[in-house]
Motif scaffolding. Structure first.
Motif, short mmCIF file in Angstrom:
data_model
loop_
_atom_site.label_atom_id
_atom_site.label_comp_id
_atom_site.label_asym_id
_atom_site.label_seq_id
_atom_site.Cartn_x
_atom_site.Cartn_y
_atom_site.Cartn_z
N THR A 206 -19.46 6.66 -38.69
CA THR A 206 -20.81 6.42 -38.34
C THR A 206 -21.18 5.28 -38.65
OG1 THR A 206 -21.16 7.15 -40.84
CG2 THR A 206 -21.71 8.93 -39.46
N LEU A 207 -20.55 4.45 -39.26
CA LEU A 207 -20.69 2.86 -39.40
C LEU A 207 -20.13 2.36 -37.91
CD1 LEU A 207 -19.19 2.17 -42.71
CD2 LEU A 207 -21.62 1.92 -42.06
N GLY A 213 -23.04 -5.80 -35.95
CA GLY A 213 -23.86 -6.84 -36.77
C GLY A 213 -24.92 -6.38 -37.49
N ALA A 214 -25.12 -4.69 -37.40
CA ALA A 214 -26.13 -4.34 -37.97
C ALA A 214 -26.10 -4.63 -39.79
CB ALA A 214 -26.05 -2.71 -37.87
N ARG A 215 -27.35 -4.44 -40.01
CA ARG A 215 -27.28 -4.76 -41.80
C ARG A 215 -27.62 -3.24 -42.16
NH1 ARG A 215 -27.35 -9.30 -38.75
NH2 ARG A 215 -27.25 -11.18 -40.04
N ALA A 232 -14.37 -2.20 -45.12
CA ALA A 232 -13.71 -2.56 -43.93
C ALA A 232 -14.77 -3.10 -42.86
CB ALA A 232 -13.10 -1.45 -43.45
N ALA A 233 -15.79 -2.38 -42.44
CA ALA A 233 -16.64 -2.70 -41.55
C ALA A 233 -17.24 -4.08 -41.81
CB ALA A 233 -17.73 -1.61 -41.39
N GLN A 238 -18.24 -5.58 -38.13
CA GLN A 238 -19.04 -4.52 -37.58
C GLN A 238 -20.28 -4.29 -38.16
OE1 GLN A 238 -19.44 -2.70 -35.00
NE2 GLN A 238 -20.56 -0.91 -35.81
N ILE A 239 -20.50 -4.57 -39.66
CA ILE A 239 -21.67 -4.59 -40.25
C ILE A 239 -21.85 -6.08 -40.75
CG2 ILE A 239 -22.69 -3.79 -42.54
CD1 ILE A 239 -22.43 -1.55 -40.06
#
Length: 306
Positions: A206-207, A213-215, A232-233, A238-239
């Motif tokens: 889901t991540l 670059g989402a928060r 890890a993300a 990715q995050i």
């Protein structure tokens, strides 16, 4: 007849709640004695926190309801001895505290307030209307926070396990709805209850569905996030960042990687504290309702777990 109300909570709770509860009982016209110890068969109501030594509710044969001091009831709802109705805490001050916490951290990420200023390089953030914020959970707290952001102009979508309709919010449910909300969320707020269906809802799969670059802001439950997957993300970008208020183990152990990670903000379970004055008013009002033959407010569904 004087009601016997047992305050079953941990150390120091009676000192916090004694005066506010007595005042709230008086304001509701209740003749009630607040005690910390009583013969179980004499107790009419239990005001409860999970830190209480009371874990066997079977002897409380006269008890008409158990009233939780906490919004979360996962540590009591599955207790097989609990046959009395259970009410979760829905406190206006608790809700307001959560709204302020979520709004503050959404604005912090939206405006880029964590970005270091090493030189004069203006970077103008988008307006709220151009920032997409997603919510996992549209219960009492999720709705209040989402509507506060809508009022500021944010583009808000929300997901819940069952269908919801909230003014100004694109509401989704089911597996397809979850994917849609994740894919559009530049900032994601998680405010789901802790149930088997929500455990590790933020995982590697889901991540990966979030925009790069989402928060993430999690003031809901620590079990919603698979910690290793989030770390890890964060490491891959990715995050971009995460603000976490709740954890599987609290206090968060000193050796936990969240403390040292440069993209993680840890807050010590402060997003939505129960405040004695307003919580006492909620409890007294609910007892008055039951005494008047009216339904208990905020009664927990045993099958749903919240």
């Amino acid at each position: 007849m004087t009601l016997t109300v047992l305050l079953a909570a941990g150390h120091g709770v009676f000192e916090e709640y004694d005066a506010p509860l007595r005042a709230a009982f008086a304001a509701q016209g209740l003749d009630a004695a607040l005690v910390t110890d009583a013969a179980p068969e004499s107790v009419d109501y239990i005001v409860y926190a999970p830190s209480s030594p009371v874990q066997d509710f079977a002897p409380f044969t006269r008890c008409r309801a158990v009233l939780s001091l906490w919004a979360g009831v996962e540590r009591i709802v599955a207790n097989p001895t609990l046959t009395q109705p259970l009410a979760r805490m829905v406190d206006p001050s608790l809700t307001q505290g959560m709204v302020e916490y979520v709004t503050g951290h959404v604005l912090r990420y939206h405006l880029g307030l964590d970005r270091p200023a090493s030189k004069w390089a203006p970077l103008v953030p988008p307006l709220a209307q151009d920032r997409r914020v997603g919510f996992l959970g549209l219960g009492e707290l999720g709705r209040a926070c989402a509507q506060a952001l809508v009022a500021l102009g944010f583009d808000v979508a929300g997901w819940s396990r069952s269908p919801r309709a909230v003014a100004g919010i694109a509401c989704h449910h089911g597996a397809d709805g979850l994917r849609k909300v994740l894919q559009c969320s530049e900032i994601l707020v998680t405010l789901l209850p802790d149930t088997p269906a929500t455990a590790n809802i933020l995982n590697a799969q889901t991540l990966a569905q979030l925009p790069r670059g989402a928060r993430i802001i999690n003031p809901g439950r620590g079990t919603l996030v698979e910690d290793a997957a989030l770390l890890a993300a964060l490491d891959t970008g990715q995050i971009a960042a995460a603000t976490l208020d709740v954890f599987r183990t609290e206090p968060l152990p000193a050796e936990h990687p969240y403390w040292a990670h440069p993209s993680v903000t840890v807050t010590p379970h402060i997003a939505a504290a129960t405040r004695p004055d307003t919580a006492s008013a909620v409890i007294a009002a609910n007892i008055a309702r039951v005494q008047a033959g009216q339904p208990l407010l905020h009664e927990v569904s045993r099958s749903a777990g919240y």
